[in-house]
Design an enzyme around this catalytic site. Structure first.
Site, PDB file in Angstrom:
ATOM      1  N   CYS A  63       0.819  -1.217   0.000  1.00 38.58           N
ATOM      2  CA  CYS A  63       0.000   0.000   0.000  1.00 38.58           C
ATOM      3  C   CYS A  63       0.851   1.265   0.000  1.00 38.58           C
ATOM      4  CB  CYS A  63      -0.936  -0.006   1.195  1.00 38.58           C
ATOM      5  SG  CYS A  63      -1.922  -1.518   1.327  1.00 38.58           S
ATOM      6  N   HIS A  98      -2.386   8.395   5.627  1.00 40.05           N
ATOM      7  CA  HIS A  98      -2.686   7.117   4.967  1.00 40.05           C
ATOM      8  C   HIS A  98      -4.129   6.733   5.277  1.00 40.05           C
ATOM      9  CE1 HIS A  98      -1.649   3.427   2.984  1.00 40.05           C
ATOM     10  NE2 HIS A  98      -1.904   2.684   4.039  1.00 40.05           N
ATOM     11  N   HIS A 131      -9.479   2.529  -0.602  1.00 40.07           N
ATOM     12  CA  HIS A 131      -8.035   2.257  -0.549  1.00 40.07           C
ATOM     13  C   HIS A 131      -7.607   1.492  -1.797  1.00 40.07           C
ATOM     14  CE1 HIS A 131      -4.098   1.575   0.669  1.00 40.07           C
ATOM     15  NE2 HIS A 131      -4.242   0.755   1.677  1.00 40.07           N
TER      16      HIS A 131
END
EC number: 2.3.1.86
Length: 1692
Positions: free
Chosen positions: A1135, A1315, A1356
Site C-alpha cells: 500500500c 494514509h 483504498h
C-alpha cells in the site's frame, strides 16, 4: 449346463473371474426365486446400562494431569459391553480451543486456556484478527477486546452451546473433503456410538478435535477413516478424563453349542445396500409412471392452510388497512445508532479555521455570527483549546492579518473565562413576527420580519410581557405556568426565569434526555440544539433510515455540541409497541447505554390535515396510536426499568406536547383527541402509583410557524396575530420548552405536575375556523387578482406595444470549458519578493518539482475526484467529463439526422445534449455508478460477490451416468482417477464412453454470497480504454491495470503541458527519463488467467505470462508512448508503493542519474485479493455495515470512532517529476516541490501487516537541532541541495533538512495527508507517529496540522494510494482549500490526545499552504513519508526577468495544452500510440550512445524525429542559445541578469539575420559560449595568453582600450568554434592557438590551423560564421558551421 458355460467363458477371458454369479433351481431355491424370507429370529440383546446418573449440567473438565490416567481398553472377545459413557453438552472451551488450535496449527491439547489470543499469536496481528473474527461469527455477546482475555474467560463456563457458524462450516468441510465416499456426518456419529459408546454431543466434541488435526489428504477407505476417528477419540478421552471401551454385540446358541457374533457394521452396510436398491427401483417406477416425487404429499393440506392464513390476513388488512399494519412495524435497531461526541475536534476546527482560514473575514462583517462563535468557543473551553488559541494568536501577531487581532483577543478571553464553568446554552432570539405578501406575479410569500419596538437580548421576554390590544398586561394571556393540582399561578416566576435564561443562559450538563420527533425544521430539533449547547447527552430518534438524516444531525452537533455533550441518533417507530419497549430497555440496560433518563420529550407526530370526522380512517388511528397510546407504553416502560433497578428518588421529567387546539381548527383528524388524551396523565400522577418514577409537565404548544405540521397555515399567521394571538417561531417555542428543564422548574415539577401554556392566547380566540377561512380566502383572492392583472398587462403589451417590454430573466445556458487545471502563477511583487532570500540559497538544478499529474479512480480523473473531495458534488464541467467517461455522451462535429451539428449527443439515441442539460439528464446515473458502491460485475471481470464461486469436493457414492469424451480426455480421466473411472471405446469413432465410478472424488462448483467484500471503489461504470484512443487490438492483450496506467500517463503529460511526449527529447537524452511506476499485485486478471483458467482448462492467450510481471506495465508505457532508454524500476511497497516510487525517483534525479521521472502506482480490484483481505479482517464487513444502516458511500470512515476496516478500490495514479532547471528550460508548469522523502522498515515481529513506527526515523536528530552557520537559513550566500542537507549528520533530521532547504521550519508544515485507511489500528498509530515527530522536532504546541483523509471518498487502492494523496496535496496548495473528511461523523475520542492534528469534517478555505507531509504505510514493513513545498518557493529562487520569461512561456504552453486536450477528449484520442521509433534503425546505436543526441521537431507537421544528419539537433540554433542563456540566468548574480539579457538579444538578432527568421538552417554544427566578465581574469596570466593566442590576436588585444574585454571575447569565440568543430578534446589544458579569430570590417572571421583544419573538413564544413555579442558584464559568442563541398573559407 449354465455353470459349465460360465466356467468356459472365464477360462477364455471373456468374463472376469471375480464376477459374482448365482445359480438357482426352482426345485431347490423356490423361496429365493419368489423373494420369500423367513421371519428374523429374535435375539435378546441386553441394553447397556449407565450405572451413574447423568449430571444436570456439564461436568467440569478435569485438569490435564488427571487426564494422563485415561486409556482405551480393548474389550475381551467374549465379554459384552454393559456401560455407555454419559453424554454431556458441549462447552465453549472445547469450541474455543478447537478454533484456536486449527488457526495456530498446533495440537489441541497444547493450547493453554489461561492465555489470551494475543499471547498465543505471539504478535501476529493478522492471525489474531482472523481468530477474533471467527469468535465473533461463532459466539454472541463476546466481551470487548476479546483478544486480551484468557480463553477460558471468553464465554461463560456454564454456557452450553451448539456449534456456531464457523465450527459447523469447518466440520462440514472436513467431512466433504477428507472422508471417503458414503462416510458422511451421520455415518461418523453412528460409528462413534456403536464402537465407543459416545453420544451425539460427545461425538461432536470428538469432531472438534478432528478439525484441529485434519488429514492432509482425503482418506482412501472407510477403514482408514475409522482408524483416524479412533485416534481422535483417544485424544478426546485423554482430555476429558474418560475411559473408552470398545463395544461388541454377542449372540449365543444354547448350552455347549457353537456361538456366533453379528458385526453391526456389516449389518448396517447390508441394510444400506438394500435401501439403496429399493430407492432406485422406486425412482425408476416413478419415472415410468410420470409421478413427481418432489411434490409434497400433503399439498391439499398446505393449500388449505394457505387459504386460512390468507383469510386471516385479509381480515386484519380490511380492519386496519395495509398502511396501518406497515405503520406499526418495528424499526429500532441498536446497531443503527450513531453517536456524536467529538466536540473537542469541532473546537479545534473553529480555532484553526479562524487563524489560518478566511473565517475571520466573515466574522468581522457579522456581529451576530461573531457573538455566536465566541459563545461556541466558551462552551468548549479547555486548557488545550486555550493553549492553542494563544499559540496561534502569537503567530498572528507576527504575520499581522488585518482584523484578526481583536477577534483573537476576544476568543482568548471567552475561553479562559469558561474553562471551569459547565456548558451554558445562550439562546439569541431576534423577536420576529409573520408577514404574508402577494407579488405582482400572484405568488404568495411568507416571511419573518422583526417585531417593532423590541430589541436586544431580552426582546423575546419583552414580547411575552407586552400589553394586549386593550393596553392591559398580556403575560398571562400569551404564556402561563400553573400547578396542575393546586392551580397555583407560577407565571411571573417563569417569566423571570425566561429573562434570566436569555441573559445568562441555561446549563444541562450531565443530563440524559430522550426526544422523539425531532425532524429537520421541527420544534424538537431546535430543542435538541439548545440542549447540546447546554452540555446535555441527548438521545434523539428518527423515523427514517439514519443514513438519510445523519448529515443533518452531524452538522447540528458540530455547530452546537458543547463540552461533555453527546448526541445519539437512532431509528425508531413510535407507533410500534415493540420499538417503544426496546428503545427504553436499550437506554437502561447495562449492555446498552446504561443510563437513567432525566427527561423524556415524546414529540413524535404526524400530520392529519384535511380530515374531518366523516373521513377518519386507519391512518388517523395510526397517528392516534403514535401520539397517545405509544406515549403511554413508552412511559410505562420507563417506570418498569426504574423499578427493576430500584431508582425511586430520581423522577424522570416528562414534557407532554399538548395543544390549545381542542377541535378549534377542525379538519385535523384525531389530533385534538390525542392531545387531550395526554392531559389525563396530569391527573394519573395522583391516582396511580408511579409518582416516584415520573414527573409530569404538560406543555400546550401554541401556533408555531415554520414546522412541518403548520407549514400550510403559515400564510394566515399574520391574520391570527391581528386578532390578538401571539404566534411563535420554531426557535422561540424550543426555548420555551428547554427552559422548563432548568433545575428550578424541574424541582417544581417533581413536587406536583405542572401545566405550561404557551398557546399565545389561541384557546381564547372565538370563531378561529371562520377567521382562518376568511384570511385564506382574502389572500387567495389577492393572488388571483394579481395574476389576472399580470395576464391582462401581457395581452395589452402584445397588442399595443406601448408598454415597456419586460426584461428577460431567463439565464443563458452556459457552455462548459474543459480545462486541465494548470496551477496559478504567483504574483511576483506580492508573493515572491518577500522570499527573495531564497535566490542565493537554492539552485533549481538541485531541485525536484512536480510538473504533471493524473489519476484514474472511482471518481474518474484527478479533477473530478477533487471536486467531490472539496465540494461534495460535480460542477457542470465535471458532469460533462464524467458523462463522456461513462460513455453516456459523445461529441460529434458533422452531419446528423437533424443537420450539421457540433456538440454533445446521447451515445445511445444520438439526440443532442446541451452542456447545461447533462446534470439533469445523467446526474443520477453518474452518482449511482461512480465512487464507492456495490461491486458491479461489469467492472470487475464478471466477479459478482453475491454469487462467489467455489469448488466443493465430494466423494461419489454411486456410479454416475456415462458420458462421451475424446480418447485423450478419457485417458486423462483415467490418469487422474485410476480404477474409479471406466472407459469403453465407441466403435467407428475416436471417442469413448466414460463412467465415473463410486469412490472417485470430484469438485462441484457452488456459489455462495460473499457480502463481506461486496462494496468497493470501482472505476465509473462505462469507462473504456477505447474512449482514450488505445487501439482495439491491444485492449484484450493487455491487463486492465496496464490500460489504466497508459491512459493515466498520457493524461499526466497533458497536465504538464506536453501534447506529444517525444518533445521531452528535445531537451534531454533518451536515457535521462526514468519510469518508476509500481504495483502491489500487478496484472491481477492475467495472473488469474494463468493460474486459475489454466487449471480450469480454459483458453488463454499464449503470452499471458508476460502480463503477470509487475514491470510489464511500465514496459507498455514506454513502448507505446515514449520509447526511452532510461531506467524502468518497479517498486513494490504494497500500500506504500506510491511513496516508494516517489522516493526512488527523488534519489535518481538528485544523484543525476535521470532528469525526469514518471512515478506512481497502479492496482486492480480482484475477487481473490478481496477474499484474502477479508480473511485477514482488514476490509470492512459489508453485511455488518448494512445492518448498521450504513450506505456504501459511508463505509470508508478514516478516524471515525465507528470505523471497521478499509474499502478496497482500484485504479492508477501518476506524477511527472522533473529537475527544476529542466522544468524552467521547457516552460513546464510547476505544481509543487518534492523537498524530501524517506522509506523505513520497522521492528522485530511476526506480523507482516502490523502498523509500525519505523518512519519516526525521518525525524531522527540529537535533540533540538542547532543549525550551523552554513545553513541556508543563516547564510544567504551558499547554495545547498536537499541531498547535502540530508547528510548533515545527527544534528539535523532529514525531515527538518527538507524544510530548511527552503527557509522553512517545522512550524511551517500546514497539512498532513494521512494514509488513513479506516482500520482500527492504523488510524491510531499514524497520528501517534506524526505527533511524536512534531514533538521531537520542536513544533510549537497549539499549532495543529490539518489532517486530510482522502480515502473517505476514494477507498483504498493499494499501490496508487500515495499517488492519489500527492495529487490531492498539490490541489490543496493550488486551491488553498482543505477538503473535509465528511464520513468521519464522530472522530474517535482516542484521537483527542493527537494535539498536533485537527481532523476537518467540513471544507475550510485557508490563506496559504506552505508545506505538507504525506505518510503512507504498506504491508511488509513499508513505511514512507514525503515532504512537499508550495511552488512559490521554487519561483522565489528566480530573478524577476527570468520569472517573467518563464511565465510567458508556461502560459502559452498551458493554453496550447488545454486546446489540445479538449480536442483529444472530444475525438477519443488522448492516448497517442507511437507506431514506430522516432529514428531510423541504423541510427539507433549512435543515438543511444551519444549523450548529446536530441530530437528534431518538424515545423510543418509538429511531429518529432531524429535527423540522421543532425542527431544532436544543433541546427536549432535559436533554441540552443535560448537554453544556454536561460541556464546561465539561473546561476547569474541578480545584478548581472540585465547584461546577460542584453547580450542574448544581440546574439538572437544576429541569428535571425543569418537564418532569415527560420528556426533551422542548413548547418552541420553550432557552437555557443558565454563568458562572465566579472569572473574572467585569465588575461592576467602570461602563460595562458602565450599558449592560446596568436601574435596577431595578442597585438589586437594590447591595442584595445579594454584588454580584458578583448581577450575574453576572443576566448569565447575560440570556445564557440571549438564546439562547432565537434572534435575530440585533448583535455582542459589543451592549447587553442590553432583557432584564430581575425578582425574584419563586418564581423570577426575564423582562421584555422593544423589539426583544426582537418577537423573542419572532417565535419563537412565549408565555412564558419562567427558573432560576438556584448552585454554589461558578459558576452556571448556564436559559431555556425556551414555545410558544403566547396573550398574551405576558414583557411584564408
Amino acid at each position: 449346463m449354465g455353470q459349465k458355460t460360465i466356467k468356459r467363458k472365464i477360462q477364455s477371458a471373456e468374463r472376469p473371474a471375480e464376477a459374482d454369479v448365482a445359480f438357482l433351481a426352482s426345485t431347490q431355491h423356490s423361496k429365493d426365486l419368489c423373494y420369500e424370507y423367513d421371519a428374523p429370529e429374535e435375539v435378546a440383546v441386553e441394553e447397556p446400562v449407565d450405572e451413574t446418573p447423568a449430571p444436570e449440567t456439564a461436568p467440569e473438565r478435569p485438569p490435564l494431569s488427571r487426564a494422563k490416567t485415561a486409556a482405551v481398553k480393548p474389550q475381551e472377545t467374549a465379554a459384552p459391553t454393559t456401560a455407555t459413557i454419559a453424554d454431556v453438552p458441549l462447552s465453549a472451551e472445547e469450541i474455543v480451543r478447537a478454533l484456536v488450535a486449527r488457526k495456530l496449527k498446533k495440537p489441541i491439547l497444547s493450547i493453554p486456556t489461561s492465555k489470551s489470543v494475543k499471547e498465543l499469536c505471539n504478535g501476529k496481528s493478522t492471525l489474531q484478527n482472523e481468530i477474533v473474527g471467527d469468535f465473533h461469527s461463532e459466539f454472541t455477546n463476546l466481551p470487548d477486546r476479546p483478544e486480551d482475555i484468557p480463553l477460558k474467560e471468553l464465554v461463560p463456563a456454564s454456557q452450553s452451546l451448539m456449534l456456531g457458524r464457523v465450527s459447523s462450516a469447518l466440520l462440514s468441510k472436513l467431512v466433504s473433503s477428507k472422508m471417503p465416499a458414503r462416510f458422511n456426518a451421520d455415518a461418523i456419529g453412528k460409528y462413534l456410538a456403536s464402537k465407543w459408546g459416545l453420544g451425539p454431543l460427545r461425538s461432536v466434541a470428538v469432531m472438534l478435535f478432528a478439525i484441529a488435526a485434519e488429514p492432509e489428504a482425503r482418506l482412501g477407505s472407510v477403514a482408514a477413516a475409522e482408524k483416524y476417528l479412533d485416534d481422535t477419540a483417544a485424544k478426546y478421552a485423554e482430555w476429558a478424563g474418560i475411559t473408552l471401551q470398545e463395544r461388541s454385540t454377542q449372540s449365543s446358541a444354547g448350552g455347549g453349542g457353537s456361538s456366533g457374533t453379528v458385526d453391526p457394521t456389516v449389518l448396517a452396510e447390508l441394510t444400506k445396500t438394500n435401501t439403496r436398491l429399493a430407492k432406485r427401483q422406486f425412482q425408476a417406477l416413478a419415472e415410468y409412471l410420470q409421478v413427481d416425487l418432489m411434490k409434497p404429499s400433503s399439498e391439499q393440506e398446505s393449500e388449505a392452510l394457505a387459504v386460512e392464513l390468507q383469510q386471516k390476513l385479509d381480515a386484519w388488512t380490511a380492519e386496519f388497512s395495509e398502511e396501518f399494519l406497515a405503520g406499526v412495524a418495528p424499526t429500532f435497531s441498536e446497531k443503527k445508532s450513531r453517536r456524536y461526541n467529538a466536540w473537542w475536534n469541532a473546537a479545534r476546527q473553529d480555532v484553526l479555521a479562524l487563524f489560518s482560514g478566511n473565517l475571520q473575514e466573515d466574522l468581522s462583517r457579522d456581529a451576530a455570527a461573531l457573538e455566536a462563535f465566541l459563545d461556541r468557543l466558551s462552551n468548549r473551553a479547555g486548557e488545550s483549546l486555550l493553549a492553542m488559541t494563544r499559540s496561534l494568536s502569537r503567530r498572528n501577531q507576527a504575520n499581522a492579518i488585518p482584523g484578526l487581532t481583536d477577534i483573537a483577543r476576544r476568543a482568548e478571553k471567552a475561553i479562559s473565562s469558561c474553562i471551569d464553568r459547565p456548558a451554558t446554552a445562550k439562546v439569541h432570539l431576534p423577536a420576529t413576527r409573520p408577514r404574508t405578501t402577494v407579488s405582482d406575479e400572484g405568488d404568495i410569500k411568507f416571511n419573518e420580519v422583526p417585531r417593532p419596538d423590541v430589541s436586544g437580548h431580552a426582546a423575546y421576554a419583552d414580547v411575552l410581557q407586552a400589553k394586549d390590544l386593550n393596553g392591559h398586561p398580556a403575560a398571562a394571556r400569551f404564556v402561563s405556568l400553573k400547578s396542575a393540582h393546586s392551580h397555583t399561578d407560577l407565571t411571573n416566576g417563569m417569566l423571570d426565569r425566561i429573562r434570566t435564561a436569555l441573559d445568562s443562559g441555561m446549563s444541562f450538563a450531565g443530563k440524559n434526555i430522550l426526544i422523539t420527533g425531532a425532524g429537520q425544521g421541527s420544534i424538537g430539533a431546535e430543542v435538541v440544539r439548545i440542549l447540546l449547547t447546554g452540555g446535555a447527552r441527548v438521545i434523539v430518534t428518527t423515523s427514517r433510515e439514519p443514513s438519510s438524516t445523519a448529515k443533518y444531525f452531524q452538522q447540528m452537533y458540530e455547530e452546537s455540541g458543547a463540552k461533555g455533550s453527546e448526541l445519539i441518533l437512532t431509528r425508531f417507530n413510535q407507533a410500534s409497541a415493540k420499538d417503544c419497549e426496546n428503545l427504553v430497555d436499550h437506554i437502561y440496560d447495562s449492555s446498552g447505554l446504561d443510563r437513567d433518563l432525566d427527561a423524556v420529550l415524546p414529540f413524535a407526530a404526524a400530520p392529519e390535515g384535511g380530515t374531518e370526522i366523516q373521513d377518519v380512517g386507519a391512518k388517523n388511528e395510526l397517528v392516534h396510536r403514535l401520539m397517545l397510546a405509544s406515549v403511554f407504553r413508552m412511559l410505562g416502560r420507563v417506570i418498569k426499568n426504574k423499578r427493576d433497578r430500584s431508582i425511586d428518588c430520581h423522577p424522570t421529567q416528562v414534557l407532554l406536547p399538548l395543544s390549545p387546539n381542542h377541535g378549534t381548527f377542525g379538519g385535523d383528524g384525531m389530533y385534538a383527541e390525542s392531545k387531550l388524551g395526554l392531559e389525563s396523565l396530569v391527573n394519573r400522577v395522583q391516582s396511580e402509583s408511579w409518582s416516584d418514577e415520573l414527573a409530569i409537565c404538560g406543555v400546550k404548544i401554541g401556533w408555531t410557524r415554520g414546522t412541518g405540521l403548520m407549514n400550510a397555515n403559515d400564510i394566515v399567521a399574520e391574520a391570527i396575530e391581528d386578532h390578538g394571538v401571539l404566534t411563535f417561531s420554531v426557535q422561540e417555542m424550543a426555548f420555551n420548552i428547554a427552559m422548563l428543564m432548568t433545575p428550578e422548574l424541574v424541582d417544581l415539577c417533581e413536587n406536583a405536575p405542572l401545566m405550561a401554556d404557551f398557546g399565545g392566547g389561541l384557546s381564547a380566540l372565538e370563531d378561529c375556523a371562520k377567521i382562518l377561512s376568511a384570511a385564506r380566502t382574502e389572500i387567495n383572492t389577492a393572488a388571483d387578482v394579481a395574476r389576472a392583472v399580470k395576464a391582462e398587462d401581457d395581452l395589452e403589451r402584445a397588442a399595443s406595444r406601448t408598454l415597456p417590454a419586460p426584461s428577460s430573466t431567463s439565464p443563458v445556458a452556459k457552455k462548459s470549458m474543459l480545462r486541465i487545471g494548470f496551477p496559478r502563477l504567483p504574483d511576483f511583487e506580492l508573493e515572491l519578493s518577500p522570499l527573495e532570500h531564497l535566490r542565493d540559497i537554492k539552485d533549481p538544478s538541485e531541485t525536484v518539482v512536480v510538473v504533471g499529474f493524473s489519476e484514474l479512480g472511482p471518481w474518474g480523473s484527478a479533477r473530478l475526484r477533487w471536486e467531490i473531495e472539496s465540494k461534495g458534488d460535480f460542477s457542470q464541467v465535471g458532469y460533462m467529463e464524467m458523462a463522456w467517461m461513462m460513455d453516456l455522451i459523445k461529441h460529434v462535429d458533422g452531419p446528423t439526422k437533424n443537420g450539421y451539428y457540433v456538440g454533445w449527443v446521447d451515445s445511445k439515441t444520438g439526440e443532442s445534449v446541451h452542456d447545461a442539460e447533462i446534470e439533469a439528464r445523467y446526474g443520477e446515473v453518474i452518482r449511482k455508478h461512480s465512487g464507492i458502491r456495490f461491486v458491479d460485475p461489469e467492472g470487475s471481470a464478471g466477479y459478482d460477490p453475491s454469487k462467489k464461486e467455489y469448488l466443493h469436493e465430494v466423494a461419489v457414492e454411486e456410479d454416475l451416468p456415462e458420458f462421451e469424451a475424446s480418447s485423450a480426455t478419457a485417458e486423462a480421466f483415467r490418469l487422474r482417477h485410476g480404477t474409479n473411472v471406466s472407459i469403453s471405446p465407441i466403435e467407428g469413432t475416436e471417442n469413448c464412453r466414460v463412467q465415473v465410478k463410486r469412490g472417485a472424488s470430484i469438485k462441484i462448483p457452488k456459489s455462495v454470497p460473499f457480502t463481506w467484500g461486496s462494496v468497493a471503489g470501482q472505476l465509473p461504470k462505462g469507462w473504456s480504454p477505447k474512449k482514450y484512443g488505445i487501439p482495439e487490438d491491444l485492449i484484450p492483450q493487455l491487463d486492465p491495470v496496464s490500460l489504466y496506467t497508459i491512459c493515466c500517463v498520457a493524461e499526466a503529460f497533458y497536465s504538464a503541458g506536453i501534447t506529444d511526449p517525444l518533445e521531452i527529447f528535445k531537451y534531454i537524452h533518451l536515457s535521462e527519463i526514468g519510469n518508476f511506476l509500481g504495483s502491489s499485485m500487478g496484472g491481477a486478471l492475467k495472473t488469474r488467467q494463468m493460474y486459475r483458467d489454466i487449471y480450469l482448462d480454459k483458453d488463454i492467450q499464449s503470452d499471458v505470462l508476460q502480463e503477470t510481471y509487475l514491470n510489464t506495465t511500465g514496459a507498455w508505457v514506454n513502448m507505446l508512448l515514449l520509447g526511452s532508454t532510461g531506467p524502468i524500476k518497479t517498486p513494490m511497497g504494497a500500500c506504500a508503493t506510491g511513496v516508494e516510487s516517489i522516493d526512488s525517483a527523488f534519489e535518481s534525479i538528485m544523484s543525476d542519474k535521470t532528469r525526469m521521472c514518471i512515478v506512481g502506482g497502479f492496482d486492480d480490484f480482484h475477487e481473490d485479493e478481496s477474499y484474502g483481505f477479508s480473511t485477514m479482517k482488514a476490509t470492512v464487513n459489508v453485511e455488518e455495515e448494512l445492518a448498521k444502516g450504513r450506505l456504501p458511500s459511508e463505509m470508508s470512515r478514516p478516524t471515525a470512532e465507528s470505523r471497521s476496516g478499509f474499502v478496497e478500490a482500484h485504479g492508477c495514479g501518476v506524477q511527472i517529476l522533473c529537475r527544476g532547471d529542466v522544468a524552467l528550460e521547457m516552460g513546464l508548469p510547476v505544481y509543487g516541490i518534492i523537498a524530501g522523502s524517506t522509506m523505513a522498515a520497522d521492528k522485530v515481529g511476526r506480523s507482516v501487516p502490523a502498523p509500525g513506527q519505523g518512519i519516526l526515523t525521518f525525524a531522527r536528530e540529537t535533540g533540538q537541532a542547532q543549525l550551523d552557520k552554513s545553513s541556508p537559513s543563516t547564510n544567504t550566500t551558499s547554495r545547498t541541495s536537499s541531498v547535502s542537507l540530508a547528510r548533515r549528520g545527527a544534528t539535523v533530521s532529514p525531515l527538518r533538512a527538507s524544510l530548511d532547504a527552503w527557509g522553512l521550519t517545522i512550524d511551517d508544515l500546514d497539512v498532513a495527508s494521512l494514509h488513513g485507511t479506516s482500520t482500527k489500528a492504523n488510524d491510531l498509530n499514524e497520528p501517534e507517529v506524526i505527533c511524536k515527530q512534531m514533538d521531537h522536532l520542536g513544533r510549537t504546541p497549539g499549532r495543529p496540522l490539518w489532517a486530510i483523509c482522502q480515502k473517505s471518498v476514494t477507498g483504498h487502492p493499494k499501490a496508487p494510494a500515495a499517488a492519489w494523496m500527492l495529487n490531492g496535496c498539490l490541489q490543496v496548495m493550488d486551491s488553498r482549500t482543505i477538503p473535509a473528511n465528511r464520513n468521519a461523523d464522530n472522530v474517535d475520542p482516542a484521537l483527542q490526545t493527537a494535539t498536533h492534528l485537527c481532523f476537518p469534517t467540513r471544507p475550510v478555505r485557508v490563506q496559504d499552504v506552505r508545506a505538507f507531509i504525506l505518510t503512507s504505510f504498506g504491508f511488509g514493513q513499508k513505511g514512507g513519508q514525503v515532504v512537499g513545498v508550495a511552488p512559490k518557493y521554487f519561483f522565489a529562487t528566480l530573478d524577476e526577468e527570468v520569472y517573467k520569461d518563464y511565465s510567458v512561456r508556461v502560459t502559452k504552453r498551458s493554453k496550447t495544452a488545454d486546446r489540445a486536450y479538449a480536442k483529444a477528449l472530444m475525438s477519443n484520442a488522448i492516448v497517442k500510440v507511437q507506431d514506430h521509433s522516432p529514428y531510423e534503425q541504423e541510427d539507433q546505436s549512435r543515438i543511444f550512445m551519444d549523450p548529446l543526441s536530441r530530437i528534431t521537431e518538424d515545423a510543418e507537421t509538429g511531429s518529432y524525429h531524429f535527423d540522421t544528419k543532425d542527431i544532436r539537433n544543433v541546427a536549432d540554433v535559436k533554441a540552443r542559445l535560448t537554453r544556454l542563456v536561460r541556464g546561465e540566468r539561473l546561476n547569474a548574480r541578480p545584478d548581472a541578469a540585465s547584461g546577460l539579457a542584453q547580450a542574448a538579444r544581440s546574439a538572437q538578432a544576429w541569428i535571425e539575420k543569418q537564418t532569415g527568421g527560420r528556426s533551422s538552417v542548413d548547418t552541420s554544427t553550432v557552437g555557443i559560449d558565454l563568458v562572465d566578465l566579472s569572473a574572467f581574469s585569465a588575461h592576467e596570466n602570461e602563460t595562458f595568453i602565450e599558449r592560446n593566442f596568436t601574435e596577431q590576436e595578442k597585438a589586437f588585444a594590447k591595442q584595445s582600450l579594454d584588454q580584458k574585454m578583448a581577450f575574453a571575447s576572443r576566448w569565447a569565440a575560440k570556445e564557440a568554434v571549438f564546439k562547432c568543430l565537434h572534435t575530440q578534446t585533448k583535455g582542459a589544458g589543451a592549447a587553442m592557438k590553432d583557432i584564430e579569430i581575425v578582425k574584419s570590417d563586418n564581423a570577426p572571421k575564423v582562421k584555422l590551423h593544423n589539426d583544426c583544419i582537418k577537423a573542419g573538413r572532417k565535419a563537412g564544413l565549408e565555412d564558419i560564421q562567427l558573432s560576438i555579442s556584448h552585454g554589461e558584464d558578459c558576452l556571448i559568442a556564436v559559431a555556425i558551421g556551414i555545410a558544403g563541398n566547396g573550398p574551405a573559407k576558414y583557411t584564408l
